[in-house]
Scaffold this active site. Structure first.
Site, PDB file in Angstrom:
ATOM      1  N   LYS A   1       0.839  -1.204   0.000  1.00 23.73           N
ATOM      2  CA  LYS A   1       0.000   0.000   0.000  1.00 23.73           C
ATOM      3  C   LYS A   1       0.872   1.253   0.000  1.00 23.73           C
ATOM      4  O   LYS A   1       0.579   2.237  -0.690  1.00 23.73           O
ATOM      5  CB  LYS A   1      -0.945  -0.014   1.205  1.00 23.73           C
TER       6      LYS A   1
ATOM      7  N   GLN B   1      -4.887  -1.826   9.472  1.00 22.72           N
ATOM      8  CA  GLN B   1      -4.801  -3.135   8.824  1.00 22.72           C
ATOM      9  C   GLN B   1      -5.457  -4.219   9.676  1.00 22.72           C
ATOM     10  O   GLN B   1      -5.204  -4.320  10.877  1.00 22.72           O
ATOM     11  CB  GLN B   1      -3.328  -3.476   8.541  1.00 22.72           C
TER      12      GLN B   1
ATOM     13  N   ASP C   1     -11.348   2.511   4.089  1.00 20.39           N
ATOM     14  CA  ASP C   1     -11.613   1.071   4.073  1.00 20.39           C
ATOM     15  C   ASP C   1     -13.103   0.759   3.925  1.00 20.39           C
ATOM     16  O   ASP C   1     -13.478  -0.356   3.576  1.00 20.39           O
ATOM     17  CB  ASP C   1     -11.138   0.439   5.391  1.00 20.39           C
TER      18      ASP C   1
HETATM   19  N1  GUN Z   1      -7.122  -7.105   5.621  1.00 19.13           N
HETATM   20  C1  GUN Z   1      -7.517  -7.789   4.526  1.00 19.13           C
HETATM   21  N2  GUN Z   1      -8.151  -6.978   3.664  1.00 19.13           N
HETATM   22  C2  GUN Z   1      -8.160  -5.746   4.225  1.00 19.13           C
HETATM   23  C3  GUN Z   1      -8.667  -4.492   3.818  1.00 19.13           C
HETATM   24  O1  GUN Z   1      -9.260  -4.317   2.748  1.00 19.13           O
HETATM   25  N3  GUN Z   1      -8.462  -3.467   4.689  1.00 19.13           N
HETATM   26  C4  GUN Z   1      -7.833  -3.621   5.873  1.00 19.13           C
HETATM   27  N4  GUN Z   1      -7.701  -2.555   6.659  1.00 19.13           N
HETATM   28  N5  GUN Z   1      -7.358  -4.771   6.286  1.00 19.13           N
HETATM   29  C5  GUN Z   1      -7.520  -5.833   5.461  1.00 19.13           C
END
Ligand code: GUN
Length: 294
Positions: free
Chosen positions: A49, A93, A116
């Site tokens: 990211k 996350q 998110d």
């Molecule tokens: N863990 C797996 N997919 C995601 C996501 O789209 N966002 C976040 N914050 N954590 C994740």
């Protein structure tokens, strides 16, 4: 059978975003990436990211609290980011360590910075079909994959395997939207569904998001189906240097010959999730730069 190339489609979106960001007035968009602890998968996702942000011209701030952080301390950290006018988007996350309440943490993020899309307000806006909200990145990425691959959902039967907050539920809500790119008939199946194959065999489009390696087999699909495999499962493999290989929720060797289109793992949905996070961050920058509530 045609492979849906998530790497290529994600690269197209990233190029579009890079061009868009270059035209934005004022400061660059900024995302705060919060990773609690040292989970290896989370380390690699957050690094990806960060790298993609840099490629587009999005500023990223990395915050890595220790695994021992308390719920109150994490709330205080989020409150600080919520109040920071230089931060457009906040991502915590998932998964979080067991002692933290994930949903409470997601709710603590200001809805207008919730790139998110896990906040109550944004899930509500999704249900209300209010386009000012943020849609969770993986399901939004799935819709972009389908659209950009020329798969029409309108009038089709979409079967979603899995009811998670992160993928299954929002994917079902998206496919239901009264939009030319949606308008599907949607069935959601999960661990308690009786006679699951009877449902999956009806799918024109099957979205597998259950986190069980190679769960979907040839006997569970009808010929011509479009399969979106959301699974990212690490299974032990002594022939690999890492000691594991990645596999989806679909048994690719037996299912893929039956499909009209299918996403590979890796290189299908995975890259799209990051691309859509970036798209949400640029959207947050635009919306947050406007006066008044959104
Ligand atoms: N863990 C797996 N997919 C995601 C996501 O789209 N966002 C976040 N914050 N954590 C994740």
């Amino acid at each position: 059978m045609e492979l849906i190339d998530g790497n290529k489609i994600a690269a197209d979106i990233i190029a579009e975003l890079k061009a868009e960001v270059a035209t934005l007035p004022g400061r660059r968009p900024c995302i705060a990436l919060v990773r609690v602890g040292e989970d290896p998968a989370s380390i690699s996702y957050v690094a990806k990211k960060q790298k993609t942000s840099a490629e587009i011209g999005i500023e990223s701030r990395l915050i890595f609290p220790p695994v021992t952080i308390t719920q109150d301390e994490l709330f205080a950290l989020i409150d600080g980011l919520n109040a920071d006018a230089g931060v457009d988007g906040i991502l915590v996350q998932s998964p979080l360590p067991k002692h933290l309440n994930e949903v409470a943490v997601f709710r603590r993020i200001a809805a207008h910075k919730d790139v998110d899309g896990f906040h109550t307000m944004n899930l509500g806006k999704l249900a209300q079909e209010d386009a000012t909200g943020f849609v969770a990145c993986t399901p939004a990425g799935i819709m972009e994959l389908l659209q950009r691959s020329g798969v029409k959902l309108s009038g089709q039967h979409v079967v979603v395997l899995g009811r998670s907050l992160i993928v299954g539920k929002p994917a079902a809500l998206l496919a239901l939207q009264r939009q030319p790119w949606a308008n599907a008939t949607v069935t959601v199946c999960h661990s308690q569904t009786a006679n699951l194959p009877a449902f999956t065999r009806q799918a024109d489009i099957l979205i597998a998001a259950i986190g069980k390696p190679e769960f979907v087999t040839a006997a569970m699909v009808k010929p011509g189906v479009v399969v979106i495999d959301v699974g990212v499962n690490r299974v032990p493999d002594a022939t690999k240097k890492s000691g594991y290989r990645l596999t989806g929720d679909v048994h690719f060797p037996s299912v893929s010959p039956l499909c009209s289109k299918i996403t590979p793992v890796p290189g299908g949905v995975g890259p799209m999730t990051v691309a859509l996070l970036m798209k949400n961050t640029v959207k947050a920058r635009r919306q947050n730069a406007l006066p008044g509530p959104v």
